[in-house]
Design a protein around this motif. Structure first.
Motif, PDB file in Angstrom:
ATOM      1  N   THR A 223     -23.636  19.265  44.581  1.00 55.83           N
ATOM      2  CA  THR A 223     -23.538  20.549  45.305  1.00 55.83           C
ATOM      3  C   THR A 223     -24.364  21.687  44.690  1.00 55.83           C
ATOM      4  OG1 THR A 223     -21.614  21.651  44.258  1.00 55.83           O
ATOM      5  CG2 THR A 223     -21.129  19.992  45.945  1.00 55.83           C
ATOM      6  N   GLN A 227     -25.579  25.337  46.454  1.00 58.84           N
ATOM      7  CA  GLN A 227     -25.170  26.603  45.837  1.00 58.84           C
ATOM      8  C   GLN A 227     -26.365  27.540  45.618  1.00 58.84           C
ATOM      9  OE1 GLN A 227     -22.289  26.486  42.587  1.00 58.84           O
ATOM     10  NE2 GLN A 227     -21.978  24.303  42.981  1.00 58.84           N
ATOM     11  N   ASN A 299     -13.150  29.952  27.153  1.00 63.51           N
ATOM     12  CA  ASN A 299     -13.790  29.923  28.477  1.00 63.51           C
ATOM     13  C   ASN A 299     -15.300  29.951  28.263  1.00 63.51           C
ATOM     14  OD1 ASN A 299     -15.032  30.729  30.939  1.00 63.51           O
ATOM     15  ND2 ASN A 299     -13.121  31.659  31.640  1.00 63.51           N
ATOM     16  N   ASN A 301     -17.601  30.564  30.162  1.00 65.04           N
ATOM     17  CA  ASN A 301     -18.318  31.593  30.917  1.00 65.04           C
ATOM     18  C   ASN A 301     -18.271  32.966  30.243  1.00 65.04           C
ATOM     19  OD1 ASN A 301     -19.234  29.965  33.027  1.00 65.04           O
ATOM     20  ND2 ASN A 301     -17.231  30.066  34.020  1.00 65.04           N
TER      21      ASN A 301
ATOM     22  N   ARG B  42      -1.277  23.949  38.263  1.00 65.83           N
ATOM     23  CA  ARG B  42      -2.349  23.239  37.564  1.00 65.83           C
ATOM     24  C   ARG B  42      -3.496  23.000  38.537  1.00 65.83           C
ATOM     25  NH1 ARG B  42      -2.093  18.920  32.817  1.00 65.83           N
ATOM     26  NH2 ARG B  42      -4.326  18.789  32.661  1.00 65.83           N
ATOM     27  N   PHE B  45      -9.728  21.341  38.473  1.00 68.74           N
ATOM     28  CA  PHE B  45     -10.623  22.023  37.527  1.00 68.74           C
ATOM     29  C   PHE B  45     -11.906  22.523  38.187  1.00 68.74           C
ATOM     30  CE2 PHE B  45     -12.360  17.771  37.200  1.00 68.74           C
ATOM     31  CZ  PHE B  45     -13.696  17.979  36.961  1.00 68.74           C
ATOM     32  N   LEU B  48     -12.041  26.053  39.037  1.00 62.28           N
ATOM     33  CA  LEU B  48     -12.126  26.991  37.913  1.00 62.28           C
ATOM     34  C   LEU B  48     -13.516  27.077  37.299  1.00 62.28           C
ATOM     35  CD1 LEU B  48      -8.842  25.856  36.116  1.00 62.28           C
ATOM     36  CD2 LEU B  48      -9.131  27.744  37.729  1.00 62.28           C
ATOM     37  N   LEU B  49     -14.498  26.375  37.912  1.00 61.82           N
ATOM     38  CA  LEU B  49     -15.795  26.262  37.243  1.00 61.82           C
ATOM     39  C   LEU B  49     -16.430  27.613  36.950  1.00 61.82           C
ATOM     40  CD1 LEU B  49     -17.522  23.174  38.859  1.00 61.82           C
ATOM     41  CD2 LEU B  49     -16.479  23.380  36.612  1.00 61.82           C
ATOM     42  N   ARG B  50     -16.358  28.523  37.877  1.00 57.81           N
ATOM     43  CA  ARG B  50     -16.959  29.844  37.648  1.00 57.81           C
ATOM     44  C   ARG B  50     -15.876  30.927  37.564  1.00 57.81           C
ATOM     45  NH1 ARG B  50     -22.091  28.992  37.796  1.00 57.81           N
ATOM     46  NH2 ARG B  50     -22.534  31.157  37.411  1.00 57.81           N
ATOM     47  N   TYR B  51     -14.657  30.466  37.364  1.00 55.47           N
ATOM     48  CA  TYR B  51     -13.519  31.383  37.382  1.00 55.47           C
ATOM     49  C   TYR B  51     -13.439  32.183  36.093  1.00 55.47           C
ATOM     50  CZ  TYR B  51      -8.586  32.774  37.386  1.00 55.47           C
ATOM     51  OH  TYR B  51      -7.422  33.483  37.328  1.00 55.47           O
ATOM     52  N   THR B  52     -13.242  33.463  36.221  1.00 53.62           N
ATOM     53  CA  THR B  52     -12.912  34.280  35.052  1.00 53.62           C
ATOM     54  C   THR B  52     -11.649  35.054  35.419  1.00 53.62           C
ATOM     55  OG1 THR B  52     -14.479  35.897  35.903  1.00 53.62           O
ATOM     56  CG2 THR B  52     -15.201  34.558  34.043  1.00 53.62           C
ATOM     57  N   PRO B  53     -10.781  35.315  34.431  1.00 55.51           N
ATOM     58  CA  PRO B  53      -9.519  36.011  34.746  1.00 55.51           C
ATOM     59  C   PRO B  53      -9.795  37.318  35.484  1.00 55.51           C
ATOM     60  CG  PRO B  53      -9.521  35.212  32.485  1.00 55.51           C
ATOM     61  CD  PRO B  53     -10.900  34.981  33.007  1.00 55.51           C
ATOM     62  N   HIS B  63     -17.626  27.609  44.649  1.00 58.10           N
ATOM     63  CA  HIS B  63     -18.542  27.017  45.626  1.00 58.10           C
ATOM     64  C   HIS B  63     -18.458  25.496  45.598  1.00 58.10           C
ATOM     65  CE1 HIS B  63     -20.707  30.957  44.788  1.00 58.10           C
ATOM     66  NE2 HIS B  63     -20.262  31.034  46.016  1.00 58.10           N
ATOM     67  N   MET B  64     -18.392  24.947  44.395  1.00 60.72           N
ATOM     68  CA  MET B  64     -18.394  23.494  44.308  1.00 60.72           C
ATOM     69  C   MET B  64     -17.164  22.913  45.006  1.00 60.72           C
ATOM     70  SD  MET B  64     -18.719  20.949  41.055  1.00 60.72           S
ATOM     71  CE  MET B  64     -18.818  19.171  41.304  1.00 60.72           C
ATOM     72  N   MET B  67     -17.605  23.044  48.696  1.00 60.70           N
ATOM     73  CA  MET B  67     -18.626  22.133  49.240  1.00 60.70           C
ATOM     74  C   MET B  67     -18.179  20.680  49.181  1.00 60.70           C
ATOM     75  SD  MET B  67     -21.779  24.234  47.623  1.00 60.70           S
ATOM     76  CE  MET B  67     -22.181  25.870  48.294  1.00 60.70           C
ATOM     77  N   VAL B  68     -17.379  20.330  48.178  1.00 61.71           N
ATOM     78  CA  VAL B  68     -16.890  18.953  48.044  1.00 61.71           C
ATOM     79  C   VAL B  68     -15.784  18.653  49.072  1.00 61.71           C
ATOM     80  CG1 VAL B  68     -15.533  17.448  46.501  1.00 61.71           C
ATOM     81  CG2 VAL B  68     -17.541  18.632  45.623  1.00 61.71           C
ATOM     82  N   ILE B 353     -15.532  32.639  50.568  1.00 58.63           N
ATOM     83  CA  ILE B 353     -16.935  32.549  50.147  1.00 58.63           C
ATOM     84  C   ILE B 353     -17.885  33.029  51.244  1.00 58.63           C
ATOM     85  CG2 ILE B 353     -18.732  30.871  49.494  1.00 58.63           C
ATOM     86  CD1 ILE B 353     -16.400  29.223  48.261  1.00 58.63           C
TER      87      ILE B 353
END
Lengths: 412, 408
Positions: A223, A227, A299, A301, B42, B45, B48-53, B63-64, B67-68, B353
């Motif tokens: 993906t 993106q 984290n 990021n 839970r 994951f 959460l790839l681009r997740y920030t608090p 996005h991933m 898209m999946v 999104i």
């Protein structure tokens, strides 16, 4: 269902007869379908499938019965030789088509259709068997602007977007030395076949399926291309690593005797593994200040490049003191997300694969050999989807299959 | 055009990442109802790839993930809640196929292992996929695709002999495994249609990868030879590689892939190049000669390719009937005319999104209708719909479970 001569017992595709007219990109499809119980008959020209002439060979003398790439992906099939230019063989072929459930073919480099379609158009094929499933695998699909264009592993990777991002930033994009496009495409062709058989059975109609290798190779980019409108990331090669929001991370590390894969990727599923690795490093007497931090809330990021560099220096120094096997044993015992980049030698020695009976010695009396293979691609409660017979010799099953045809003729 | 291939098939999915969910996507894209079970307690994951608090998009901005997981329904169910198992069992009663890709033992911990479920529903098809399979001493090894690629042998075989073993971009076992899942599940459905019987499928992503690389294993077991990565070269053809083209603006990363398969291709290439003196060297006349002097051959060829823009060169070479291609970057891939012809990229409108592209599989069937694509579910987006419409819960029962905190 077709008239299978092979007993497949209690298996998913038992009773289905599939004619395999594929060349190299499609070999894997027939193997998988046969190992799920279908009777897969490889149709070869009298001198044998051209792929049999590709080396390396067992014993270094070119011998079409001993091609390693051919033996690797044609197990569990039957072989029948037919000269499609000969009218008698052609009649036999049409008769065989009449008994089959599906026919698979690949288009070689330079054409959108393969030898089958050259010998026989779809009208003739459907006349011989109106309900047969026809599955074609070609570099780009059988219609569209690239339909007539040549394509092979390297160029399909290039146009599927999976080549550009693979490699080091200071070198050209690079591929795997075995053809991954054929693996993706071969399985996809098998999926297409079973989906079409399902459709024939539930929707009650014959299917022709057109599978594109190029399209198979976009999905492996996971993906990231779709993106692009959000990220602007074009896939620039980063070598063995990945990019977080603020820093670049290493993913492949030299160790004492090879390479391992490990990265400082965060998240609740991964953070405990990083902590466990840091604990192990401390136990080994190689604690470093950069490694002591709050890993629970780590984290990738939010961390800066300076911090990443300091942590990675300490990790790199540690990995160089251990072997691939030592690190993998610890990874299994302590749930570390770390894996060695294994060669065939180490894969064959794996205790996990041994415990599952993954490697078997296949007796090949026709060749007078015993060959060690990966035995199965899945385990099921019906049994393993495993190798059922050695890869056939050229025309090995001519008599068996032709006899079944005449038996059918006698019945009708 | 009749219906969709799997319009009457119902799939229940537990797990996360890509290796499992891309497998059920094959069925979702062909009309199956796929219900994905997740939990805020839970999250998957890849949410959460681009997740920030503090991210206002919460768990729905990935996005991933979007898209999946196109074309699926999403249910939020906190499996640690004592009443959750009962809801899960009703979902099992509803479905034809249960797909999961947790670490081994996770489903059993919830009493949702195959043996328990098959006793209740013998026709159930259940597939479990994880890195090392459900049995064996290293079954709990917690790897992701990056580890799978290394363990199956792909890393060692990909890259340059003098550099690190890279693996094909995108953790290849994550894209091979879904194809195996689709194959195994569809063939199990065919079997069930014939016999009425279900089955359990244990797919080890590492093992399936090794089967693809059977040649790697057989080369060692029959010849005692360890295959090594070798850049883009071929054992059978030369030149066979990726060559630099002229920079375009400030983009110096422009490349052409070219495979000269035989001597006839070589003569064609010489003609396209205008038969320069270096190419007349008789050492290059045969494939054996070209392979023996491949380094020199590649250097000479690249001096020529560098004088062209990649697209212009590809057009010339393809026009002449050669096997050549521009090495597309991701921006170019999205504009590829052949992929557009096949409708590979589809656009959907996601509530968080916005409009985004997604992909579909590589198969086109005659005589089945195209499915209208739907965006991936936000976490728990279809909980009420699934409970009320698919499981036929009463409004009272649903409200009660909601208030009890089951649907978190």
């Amino acid at each position: 269902m077709g008239q299978s001569v092979q007993l497949a017992g209690n298996m998913n595709l038992a009773g289905f007869r599939i004619l395999d007219c594929t060349e190299e990109p499609g070999y894997l499809a027939g193997k998988l379908l046969a190992e799920l119980g279908a009777e897969v008959i490889k149709i070869e020209p009298p001198q044998g499938d051209p792929g049999r002439r590709r080396g390396p060979f067992i014993g270094d003398t070119p011998d079409p019965e001993l091609s390693v790439p051919w033996l690797a992906l044609n197990t569990s099939k039957l072989s029948v030789t037919l000269d499609l230019a000969d009218s008698k063989d052609r009649a036999t072929f049409l008769e065989l088509i009449g008994t089959a459930d599906a026919i698979l073919e690949t288009a070689g480099a330079g054409a959108c259709v393969g030898p089958l379609a050259h010998a026989l158009d779809e009208v003739e094929l459907r006349k011989a068997n109106a309900g047969i499933v026809i599955c074609r695998l070609s570099p780009f699909g059988t219609t569209g602007p690239y339909a007539e264009r040549r394509g092979s592993d390297l160029t399909v990777l290039a146009l599927g977007g999976n080549l550009y991002p693979t490699g080091n930033p200071d070198r050209p994009p690079v591929r795997c030395c075995l053809p991954v496009t054929h693996f993706h495409g071969g399985i996809e062709l098998a999926v297409a076949t079973v989906f079409a058989l399902w459709g024939r059975s539930t929707l009650g109609m014959a299917q022709t399926v057109d599978v594109s290798l190029q399209e198979c190779l976009t999905i492996p980019n996971m993906t990231v291309p779709t993106q692009y409108p959000f990220t602007g990331f074009t896939g620039k090669r980063v070598g063995g690593g990945f990019r977080g929001a603020k820093a670049f991370f290493r993913e492949l590390w030299p160790c004492k005797d090879g390479w391992i894969s490990f990265a400082l990727r965060g998240g609740p599923a991964r953070n405990p593994g990083i902590q466990a690795l840091v604990d192990y490093i401390r136990e080994c007497g190689m604690a470093a200040p950069a490694l002591e931090r709050d890993w629970k809330n780590y984290n990738h990021n939010t961390i800066s490049q300076e911090e990443v560099d300091a942590i990675q220096d300490a990790l790199g120094a540690f990995f160089r003191t251990k072997t691939m096997d030592e690190l993998f044993q610890v990874a299994c015992e302590r749930n570390l997300l770390l894996a060695p980049a294994l060669t065939a030698r180490e894969i064959l020695a794996s205790r996990q694969l041994a415990a599952r009976g993954f490697f078997v010695d296949i007796e090949d009396p026709g060749r007078g050999l015993v060959l060690r293979y990966p035995a199965y691609f899945a385990l099921t409660s019906l049994g393993a989807a495993c190798i059922r017979r050695p890869a056939p010799r050229i025309g090995e099953h001519n008599e068996l299959v032709l006899r079944s045809l005449s038996a059918t003729r006698d019945r009708t | 055009m009749t219906g969709h291939l799997f319009e009457n098939v119902k799939i229940l999915e537990f797990g996360g990442g890509a290796a499992g969910p891309l497998g059920t996507r094959y069925f979702a894209d062909h009309g199956a109802t796929v219900v994905r079970v997740e939990s805020r307690v839970r999250p998957d994951f890849i949410r959460l790839l681009r997740y920030t608090p503090g991210d206002p998009a919460g768990f729905d901005g990935s996005h991933m993930f979007a898209m999946v997981n196109v074309n699926k329904l999403g249910v939020a169910l906190d499996m640690s809640h004592p009443q959750a198992r009962e809801v899960a069992l009703r979902l099992v009663d509803w479905c034809d196929v249960l797909a999961e890709n947790f670490a081994p033992g996770t489903m059993a911990k919830w009493g949702l292992d195959y043996d328990s479920l098959a006793a209740r529903k013998p026709s159930l098809v259940m597939v479990s996929t994880c890195l090392n399979g459900q049995t064996g001493p290293d079954r709990n090894y917690p790897g992701f695709g990056g580890q799978g690629s290394a363990l199956a042998g792909f890393n060692h075989l990909t890259g340059w002999p003098d550099r690190e073993p890279l693996g094909p971009y995108g953790t290849i076992t994550d894209s091979l495994s879904p194809r195996f899942v689709a194959l195994l599940v569809a063939s199990a459905l065919l079997y069930r249609e014939r016999t009425g019987k279900g089955q359990y499928i244990d797919l080890s992503q590492v093992e399936a990868g090794i089967v693809c690389l059977s040649e790697n294993i057989l080369t060692f077991t029959t010849r005692g030879q360890v295959l090594e990565r070798c850049g883009n070269r071929s054992r059978d053809a030369a030149p066979h590689g990726v060559f630099r083209c002229a920079p375009e603006g400030d983009d110096t990363d422009r490349w052409i892939a070219l495979a000269v398969h035989d001597d006839e291709d070589w003569r064609t290439l010489r003609a396209v190049m205008g038969d320069p003196d270096w190419a007349k060297d008789p050492r290059f006349d045969t494939v054996e000669g070209r392979l023996a002097h491949v380094g020199e051959l590649e250097a000479c060829l690249e001096r020529w390719t560098m004088t062209f823009r990649a697209q212009e060169l590809a057009e010339r070479l393809v026009q002449a009937g050669l096997d050549a291609a521009v090495v597309w970057n991701f921006a170019e891939l999205l504009e590829d005319p052949q992929l557009a012809w096949r409708g590979h990229f589809r656009e959907v409108d996601h509530p968080v999104i916005g409009r985004h592209l997604c992909e579909t599989n590589a198969m086109r069937f005659s005589g089945v209708a195209e499915r209208q694509f739907r965006p991936a579910p936000c976490l728990g987006e279809h909980t009420e719909y699934v409970c009320r419409e698919l499981l036929r819960m009463s409004a009272g029962e649903y409200e009660e479970l909601l208030a009890a905190g089951v649907f978190r």
